[in-house]
Motif scaffolding. Structure first.
Motif, PDB file in Angstrom:
ATOM      1  N   UNK A   7       0.822  -1.204   0.000  1.00  0.00           N
ATOM      2  CA  UNK A   7       0.000   0.000   0.000  1.00  0.00           C
ATOM      3  C   UNK A   7       0.864   1.266   0.000  1.00  0.00           C
ATOM      4  N   UNK A   8       0.263   2.319  -0.494  1.00  0.00           N
ATOM      5  CA  UNK A   8       0.888   3.629  -0.470  1.00  0.00           C
ATOM      6  C   UNK A   8       2.250   3.674  -1.166  1.00  0.00           C
ATOM      7  N   UNK A   9       2.391   2.903  -2.238  1.00  0.00           N
ATOM      8  CA  UNK A   9       3.658   2.963  -2.962  1.00  0.00           C
ATOM      9  C   UNK A   9       3.728   4.300  -3.685  1.00  0.00           C
ATOM     10  N   UNK A  10       4.917   4.628  -4.152  1.00  0.00           N
ATOM     11  CA  UNK A  10       5.064   5.881  -4.882  1.00  0.00           C
ATOM     12  C   UNK A  10       4.158   5.906  -6.104  1.00  0.00           C
ATOM     13  N   UNK A  11       3.946   4.713  -6.682  1.00  0.00           N
ATOM     14  CA  UNK A  11       3.071   4.644  -7.848  1.00  0.00           C
ATOM     15  C   UNK A  11       1.636   5.034  -7.491  1.00  0.00           C
ATOM     16  N   UNK A  12       1.198   4.643  -6.273  1.00  0.00           N
ATOM     17  CA  UNK A  12      -0.132   5.065  -5.818  1.00  0.00           C
ATOM     18  C   UNK A  12      -0.206   6.587  -5.726  1.00  0.00           C
ATOM     19  N   UNK A  13       0.907   7.181  -5.289  1.00  0.00           N
ATOM     20  CA  UNK A  13       0.906   8.646  -5.172  1.00  0.00           C
ATOM     21  C   UNK A  13       0.765   9.304  -6.550  1.00  0.00           C
ATOM     22  N   UNK A  14       1.334   8.659  -7.565  1.00  0.00           N
ATOM     23  CA  UNK A  14       1.188   9.196  -8.927  1.00  0.00           C
ATOM     24  C   UNK A  14      -0.281   9.107  -9.341  1.00  0.00           C
ATOM     25  N   UNK A  15      -0.918   7.960  -9.024  1.00  0.00           N
ATOM     26  CA  UNK A  15      -2.341   7.811  -9.360  1.00  0.00           C
ATOM     27  C   UNK A  15      -3.178   8.879  -8.658  1.00  0.00           C
ATOM     28  N   UNK A  16      -2.846   9.113  -7.390  1.00  0.00           N
ATOM     29  CA  UNK A  16      -3.597  10.152  -6.648  1.00  0.00           C
ATOM     30  C   UNK A  16      -3.403  11.520  -7.284  1.00  0.00           C
ATOM     31  N   UNK A  17      -2.154  11.787  -7.694  1.00  0.00           N
ATOM     32  CA  UNK A  17      -1.883  13.094  -8.334  1.00  0.00           C
ATOM     33  C   UNK A  17      -2.682  13.215  -9.622  1.00  0.00           C
ATOM     34  N   UNK A  18      -2.816  12.107 -10.343  1.00  0.00           N
ATOM     35  CA  UNK A  18      -3.572  12.147 -11.602  1.00  0.00           C
ATOM     36  C   UNK A  18      -5.050  12.428 -11.321  1.00  0.00           C
ATOM     37  N   UNK A  19      -5.566  11.806 -10.242  1.00  0.00           N
ATOM     38  CA  UNK A  19      -6.970  12.069  -9.887  1.00  0.00           C
ATOM     39  C   UNK A  19      -7.143  13.542  -9.506  1.00  0.00           C
ATOM     40  N   UNK A  20      -6.174  14.047  -8.731  1.00  0.00           N
ATOM     41  CA  UNK A  20      -6.264  15.452  -8.287  1.00  0.00           C
ATOM     42  C   UNK A  20      -6.220  16.400  -9.493  1.00  0.00           C
ATOM     43  N   UNK A  21      -5.438  16.019 -10.480  1.00  0.00           N
ATOM     44  CA  UNK A  21      -5.323  16.843 -11.691  1.00  0.00           C
ATOM     45  C   UNK A  21      -6.665  16.898 -12.423  1.00  0.00           C
ATOM     46  N   UNK A  22      -7.315  15.731 -12.510  1.00  0.00           N
ATOM     47  CA  UNK A  22      -8.614  15.680 -13.187  1.00  0.00           C
ATOM     48  C   UNK A  22      -9.641  16.500 -12.410  1.00  0.00           C
ATOM     49  N   UNK A  23      -9.560  16.421 -11.076  1.00  0.00           N
ATOM     50  CA  UNK A  23     -10.499  17.177 -10.242  1.00  0.00           C
ATOM     51  C   UNK A  23     -10.277  18.684 -10.422  1.00  0.00           C
TER      52      UNK A  23
END
Ligand code: BYC
Length: 385
Positions: free
Chosen positions: A25-41
């Motif tokens: 959990x919470x790998x750096x790759x997850x953080x990239x996914x979160x950043x992508x979601x935040x970008x879309x938001x």
């Protein structure tokens, strides 16, 4: 190639090596996914339209509100000149690093120990070229052309990362670059996925996703060597010994001497300081080195219970400054090679420009006559001949 490794989770608990594909959990790759979601938001939310006209105060206030709300600045938006210049400097430096960074690894493509290793390395080096192109494209949205940026690099007026001025002496160096250099790059770049400038953040998301394999391939090379013959193990340890401190230096000067950090963080271009990211990298590497069975070359490396982080010896920042100012082990060689490649590639650029001009001419003629014709790549070479 990574499937068998993933299947043997017991021996390959990489302890959050970036790009971990077996559920940490919470790998750096997850953080990239979160950043992508935040970008879309951010793209969906509405702060109202930028004020019209020439009122700089109102425009600055709107810019500040966008930054404060963690929204993205886009190329069409007004931005302070310093923000634009800082972005051009950082993005161009990053793009140049990707392109110059192909050299140390390219040095081993013909000598990779197997066809499989060669194919993987070739793909990785091609990825770096692609990353350079995404970044030059992001910089171009700020009103500067790729040609101008490349000229500034060739004239020595823009920098590239210090790390690529160190030589790759053995095959294990390719492993150490993947694990440590790409590892440091990723720790630095994942927060850039949340950078306030939209095109930069979008480029970084794509780059970080592709980088996910780069660190893994390096780690796997070192893992194989460190579990091989005594000579292979020694080679792996020697590479880690040589690449550790230059990798720590990649994060830049200490915060007390960083000229741009404070302003870049206020503009949310950078999200963490150089020292914060360096610490994060050290904390990540310690467990990974244990799994590799290799030693990080720092006698002062120990867990600090109070800080909940590892104490470590900082890199030699005097050496960093010497390398940045052109006096590293390979600076001259890297720049000479880049200049040669640039001049030998002139015909490709000319052909591409001739092809683009021909397409534009045909499109204009087609519009005039109401016709449209097929585009053929061979036209480019014919056009250039
Ligand atoms: N090397 O005020 P500071 C990759 C310069 S490619 C050279 O802290 P800032 C890969 C800095 O530019 C990885 N110069 O600056 C590719 C400034 O000089 P100027 C590349 C450095 O910008 C192929 C001065 O020192 N990554 O992963 O706030 C194969 C003062 O520094 C270095 C990026 O470019 C350095 N190490 O922070 C494999 C990431 N450090 O411009 C892998 C994007 C500092 O005033 N860049 N300088 O003359 C950044 O995140 C930031 O620019 C930095 C520096 C953290 C590097």
């Amino acid at each position: 190639m990574l499937q068998p490794i993933a299947g043997s989770g017991g021996i390959c608990n990489t302890r959050v090596v970036y790009g971990n594909d077996f559920g940490v959990p919470d790998s750096l790759l997850d953080q990239v996914d979160e950043a992508e979601r935040a970008l879309a938001e951010a793209a969906r939310s509405d702060l109202g339209a930028e004020p019209d006209g020439t009122d700089e105060v109102a425009k600055q206030a709107y810019f500040d509100a966008v930054i404060a709300a963690d929204q993205k600045i886009e190329p069409r938006d007004w931005m302070p000149e310093g923000y634009r210049k800082t972005l051009i400097r950082q993005i161009a430096q990053h793009a140049h690093s990707e392109i110059i960074g192909m050299q140390p690894e390219g040095n081993w493509i013909t000598r990779a120990p197997s066809l499989k290793r060669k194919a993987i390395l070739l793909a990785k080096v091609q990825d770096e070229a692609g990353h350079g192109l995404y970044l030059y494209a992001a910089a171009e949205t700020l009103g500067v052309s790729r040609e101008e940026l490349v000229d500034l690099l060739l004239q020595g007026r823009q920098k590239y990362s210090s790390i690529f001025n160190y030589p790759t002496l053995t095959w294990a160096d390719i492993g150490a670059i993947g694990w440590l250099v790409d590892g440091a790059a990723i720790v630095n770049q994942v927060p850039l996925c949340r950078s306030s400038y939209g095109p930069y953040a979008r480029a970084m998301i794509r780059i970080c996703k592709e980088e996910s394999f780069h660190q893994r391939q390096g780690y796997e090379i070192l893992y194989t060597l460190s579990h091989g013959t005594p000579a292979q193990r020694e080679m792996a340890q020697d590479a880690v010994n040589r690449w550790w401190y230059p990798s720590l230096a990649m994060f830049g000067p200490p915060d007390s001497e960083s000229t741009h950090s404070e302003q870049s963080m206020a503009w949310r271009i950078k999200r963490f300081s150089n020292d914060e990211l360096r610490q994060r990298f050290v904390d990540m590497c310690v467990g990974q080195a244990e799994v590799l069975g290799l030693t990080l070359p720092d006698p002062n490396l120990r867990w600090n219970e109070e800080r909940q982080a590892y104490d470590f010896t900082p890199p030699d920042f005097g050496e960093l400054m010497r390398v940045i100012s052109g006096d590293g082990p390979c600076n001259r060689q890297r720049m000479a090679h880049r200049r040669r490649a640039h001049s030998e590639g002139a015909w490709v650029r000319e052909a591409a420009a001739a092809y683009a001009a021909k397409r534009a001419r045909r499109a204009t003629e087609g519009r005039a006559t109401g016709e449209s014709g097929p585009d053929r790549a061979s036209d480019a070479l014919a056009g250039a001949a």
